[in-house]
Scaffold this motif. Structure first.
Motif, short mmCIF file in Angstrom:
data_model
loop_
_atom_site.label_atom_id
_atom_site.label_comp_id
_atom_site.label_asym_id
_atom_site.label_seq_id
_atom_site.Cartn_x
_atom_site.Cartn_y
_atom_site.Cartn_z
N THR A 92 -31.77 58.48 -86.59
CA THR A 92 -31.86 59.91 -86.28
C THR A 92 -32.06 60.72 -87.56
N SER A 93 -31.40 60.32 -88.64
CA SER A 93 -31.57 61.06 -89.91
C SER A 93 -33.03 60.99 -90.36
N HIS A 121 -23.41 67.29 -87.45
CA HIS A 121 -23.47 66.21 -88.44
C HIS A 121 -24.58 66.59 -89.43
N ASP A 199 -29.21 67.53 -81.25
CA ASP A 199 -28.69 66.25 -81.72
C ASP A 199 -27.76 65.70 -80.64
N SER A 222 -29.14 57.89 -81.31
CA SER A 222 -29.22 56.66 -82.09
C SER A 222 -28.81 55.48 -81.21
N TYR A 224 -28.08 52.51 -81.77
CA TYR A 224 -26.98 51.61 -82.17
C TYR A 224 -25.63 52.15 -81.73
N LYS A 225 -25.62 53.38 -81.23
CA LYS A 225 -24.38 53.93 -80.64
C LYS A 225 -24.46 53.92 -79.12
C1 LIG Z 1 -23.67 63.45 -84.38
C2 LIG Z 1 -24.51 62.58 -85.27
N1 LIG Z 1 -25.75 62.94 -85.55
C3 LIG Z 1 -26.56 62.21 -86.32
C4 LIG Z 1 -26.11 61.03 -86.87
C5 LIG Z 1 -27.04 60.25 -87.73
O1 LIG Z 1 -27.57 59.17 -87.03
P1 LIG Z 1 -28.33 58.02 -87.81
O2 LIG Z 1 -27.28 57.12 -88.38
O3 LIG Z 1 -29.13 57.33 -86.73
O4 LIG Z 1 -29.17 58.63 -88.84
C6 LIG Z 1 -24.82 60.59 -86.62
C7 LIG Z 1 -24.33 59.33 -87.21
O5 LIG Z 1 -23.19 59.04 -87.24
C8 LIG Z 1 -23.99 61.39 -85.80
O6 LIG Z 1 -22.74 61.03 -85.51
#
Ligand SMILES: Cc1ncc(COP(=O)(O)O)c(C=O)c1O
Length: 411
Positions: A92-93, A121, A199, A222, A224-225
């Motif tokens: 996501t980042s 986040h 998000d 994401s 992986y979650k």
């Molecule tokens: C609310 C939230 N947004 C974005 C992210 C970032 O996701 P990614 O690790 O896929 O970049 C996280 C990761 O913990 C998150 O908890």
């Protein structure tokens, strides 16, 4: 009323029968979930049988490409969007980073503004705030410093002059966990002539979204979650996808799902994402005895089962924490208003407490969880951080009871 069959759910996750994890109750799911068996099976099959460049004329390649297409098509159908409105990226980042590059070009010199929150986040915050360096106006929608709540009335003020072109906010924060009224916020943005970028990383593990119902222009989460492999999934509706300048190879610019994912995709992981749809369908068939409903309806039914289970389990934990006077419970006390991602600020550093919980068979974490801005806004001592106890639908009542006993011992 049909209730989630937690034994069936847990049987779909090899982690629960792994000898290495016996006796360990998992409460750091907001960091990353266990992976469901269909995803692991597909990943294994891809690496064994299909690990060649996809979309070439030989069989292994065709099967690999078809499985990647299947993943995109089935996730899209589950979420109520067209298949080319689903993009896969490394995280996501990384996805927000690329989008921000596109928005930078789109808004530079055009006099528009964007809204960010201090509940997000950092992944849905920093990349947008940096656009201020390019002369793009960035407006902050701020949380209530006591509760962490985002008030839509404050957003209305930020939107009132019609200059805002993009509103970025979380479905729920990874520390406050309050479920924001996404449909209402997206409708406010649209009425003011702005796109919305949601998000959903902290929400999607609790049920995949119905995108048309939310009205989001961009929705990120994401995998992986959400019981899948390490991919960032981005739903980009057609209108915003066409409005923003493409960031990939120029000759791919007319394919929506290639416009904002410049890197070549991780073929095996994209293909394995179809296993998340297998999992949701398996839950649907197990609980409702038929596969007859449309994918979006199946997804919604499973979403509601998961949420009801989580709310049942979360309320006693929230009540227990709220009754203690040696900690501060962050976010709503009512389980139905929040995700079961429960952050607490303690009278000491959180990480050693998490370490002590590990000794009691509880897997949890302490720190800032890259939610530095929201914790700062709430006045939490960032050196101490917060203890975060997060669970999902596969968590059992016995595990929550074990957590409460362990907290009693450790705190
Ligand atoms: C609310 C939230 N947004 C974005 C992210 C970032 O996701 P990614 O690790 O896929 O970049 C996280 C990761 O913990 C998150 O908890």
């Amino acid at each position: 009323m049909i209730r989630l069959d937690v034994d069936f759910v847990r049987a779909q996750f090899p982690a629960f029968s792994s000898a290495a994890l016996q006796g360990q109750a998992f409460f750091e799911n907001a960091g990353g979930s266990y992976t469901c068996k269909p995803v692991i099976d597909r990943l294994t099959r891809f690496y064994h049988d299909r690990k060649v460049q996809p979309y070439a004329p030989y069989l292994a390649s065709q099967l690999g490409g078809a499985e990647m297409d299947e993943a995109r098509a089935r996730l899209a159908a589950m979420m109520g969007v067209d298949r080319d409105e689903v993009s896969f990226g490394p995280s996501t980042s990384a996805n927000t980073f690329v989008l921000a590059q596109a928005v930078r070009v789109w808004l530079r010199g055009a006099g528009g503004a964007i809204v960010v929150t201090n509940q997000d986040h950092e992944a849905n915050s920093g990349v947008w705030r940096r656009l201020a360096d390019e002369g793009i106006e960035v407006r902050e929608w701020r949380v209530d410093p006591q509760t962490g709540h985002l008030d839509p009335a404050d957003l209305a003020r930020l939107l009132s002059d019609g200059k805002v072109k993009l509103v970025c906010f979380p479905h729920c924060s990874n520390v406050v966990a309050e479920i924001n009224p996404v449909a209402e916020i997206c409708a406010m943005a649209a009425a003011a002539g702005a796109f919305s970028c949601v998000d959903g990383v902290s929400y999607a593990p609790h049920g995949f979204p119905d995108i048309p119902a939310l009205g989001a222009d961009v929705y990120l989460f994401s995998a992986y979650k959400t019981y899948g492999p390490h991919q960032g999934i981005m739903v980009l509706r057609r209108a915003i996808g066409a409005a923003l300048p493409a960031q990939g190879h120029y000759f791919n610019a007319d394919v929506l799902y290639k416009r904002f994912t410049p890197a070549g995709p991780d073929h095996a992981q994209v293909a394995a994402c179809a296993g998340m749809a297998d999992y949701i369908d398996a839950l649907y068939v197990h609980h409702f005895g038929t596969e007859a409903a449309a994918p979006l309806a199946r997804n919604q039914a499973v979403h509601d089962l998961m949420r009801a289970h989580e709310v049942r389990l979360a309320q006693p934990l929230l009540d227990y924490l709220a009754a203690r006077n040696d900690l501060r419970l962050i976010g709503p006390r009512a389980a139905e208003n929040r995700a079961p991602t429960v952050a607490v600020a303690l009278d000491r550093a959180a990480e050693p407490v998490a370490a002590a919980l590990a000794g009691q068979g509880i897997m949890a974490g302490g720190g800032d969880f890259y939610a530095v801005r929201p914790l700062g806004a709430l006045g939490v001592d960032l050196e101490r951080g917060v203890l975060r106890l997060s669970f999902v639908h596969y968590t059992s009542q016995a595990e929550v009871a074990k957590l409460i006993t362990a907290l009693d011992q450790v705190l």
